[in-house]
Write a protein that holds these residues in place. Sequence first.
Motif, PDB file in Angstrom:
ATOM      1  N   GLU A  17       0.822  -1.210   0.000  1.00 25.26           N
ATOM      2  CA  GLU A  17       0.000   0.000   0.000  1.00 25.26           C
ATOM      3  C   GLU A  17       0.859   1.263   0.000  1.00 25.26           C
ATOM      4  O   GLU A  17       0.508   2.269  -0.628  1.00 25.26           O
ATOM      5  N   LEU A  18       1.990   1.197   0.697  1.00 25.04           N
ATOM      6  CA  LEU A  18       2.856   2.367   0.792  1.00 25.04           C
ATOM      7  C   LEU A  18       3.843   2.475  -0.366  1.00 25.04           C
ATOM      8  O   LEU A  18       4.493   3.515  -0.505  1.00 25.04           O
ATOM      9  N   ALA A  19       3.973   1.439  -1.159  1.00 27.36           N
ATOM     10  CA  ALA A  19       4.967   1.431  -2.236  1.00 27.36           C
ATOM     11  C   ALA A  19       4.813   2.618  -3.185  1.00 27.36           C
ATOM     12  O   ALA A  19       5.814   3.283  -3.523  1.00 27.36           O
ATOM     13  N   PRO A  20       3.599   2.934  -3.679  1.00 24.63           N
ATOM     14  CA  PRO A  20       3.495   4.102  -4.584  1.00 24.63           C
ATOM     15  C   PRO A  20       3.914   5.407  -3.920  1.00 24.63           C
ATOM     16  O   PRO A  20       4.553   6.252  -4.559  1.00 24.63           O
ATOM     17  N   ARG A  21       3.573   5.572  -2.648  1.00 22.23           N
ATOM     18  CA  ARG A  21       3.955   6.803  -1.948  1.00 22.23           C
ATOM     19  C   ARG A  21       5.463   6.875  -1.738  1.00 22.23           C
ATOM     20  O   ARG A  21       6.049   7.954  -1.842  1.00 22.23           O
TER      21      ARG A  21
END
Length: 209
Positions: A17-21
């Motif tokens: 979930e945090l990968a794009p951010r």
Amino acid sequence: ASPAPSFDFDPDALMRELAPRIREFKNSISLFRENITALLGLSFVIFIILLAVFAPMISPPTSADPMYIPRDFKAPKPPGADGHILGTGNWGTDMLYGIVWGARTSISISLFVVLTGVLIGLVVGSIAGFYGGKIDNLMMRITDIFLSLPALILAMAIASILERNLENMMLAIVIVWWPSYARLIRAQVLSIKENTYVEAARAIGVKKN
């Protein structure tokens, strides 16, 4: 008694979930490092902050106010003359002391003006964008009045009306600083109101209040 609900923490799901951010953050850092102007600006800001933090060590205050020395030193002095590294001003002012301790004043004024302007803009923009209608029109017309006037001239006019001191100067800057933040916050609130989850909440009967 019914058993307490258990929550399973999945670190892999969290990282996905945090990968794009994280990628966006790394990309922003990379672009910032390639921007020479931004790096110079950051270096200057850090220098001013260090100057303010170490002001007592660079130019320690004495029992007498070092900013104002006897009137017989009216002309500027060369660096190092009479113990003044940067010399003195036309009125005998110690230039080094004024620059070093003035950094603290500049930072204090900047923080006060920006934080107060953001707070006022946040309140005005949020209320206008959330309620809309007549409230939005009234608040935005008031905001447009401030935006239609030249900020520098308006601040100078307000400062000239009020008593000449530092507090009134900061107040004058705040008055001309908040409208842009109000516009920005209002636009963000209007954008969020159109999101799918907001529409879904309205569909099931969730009220505004």
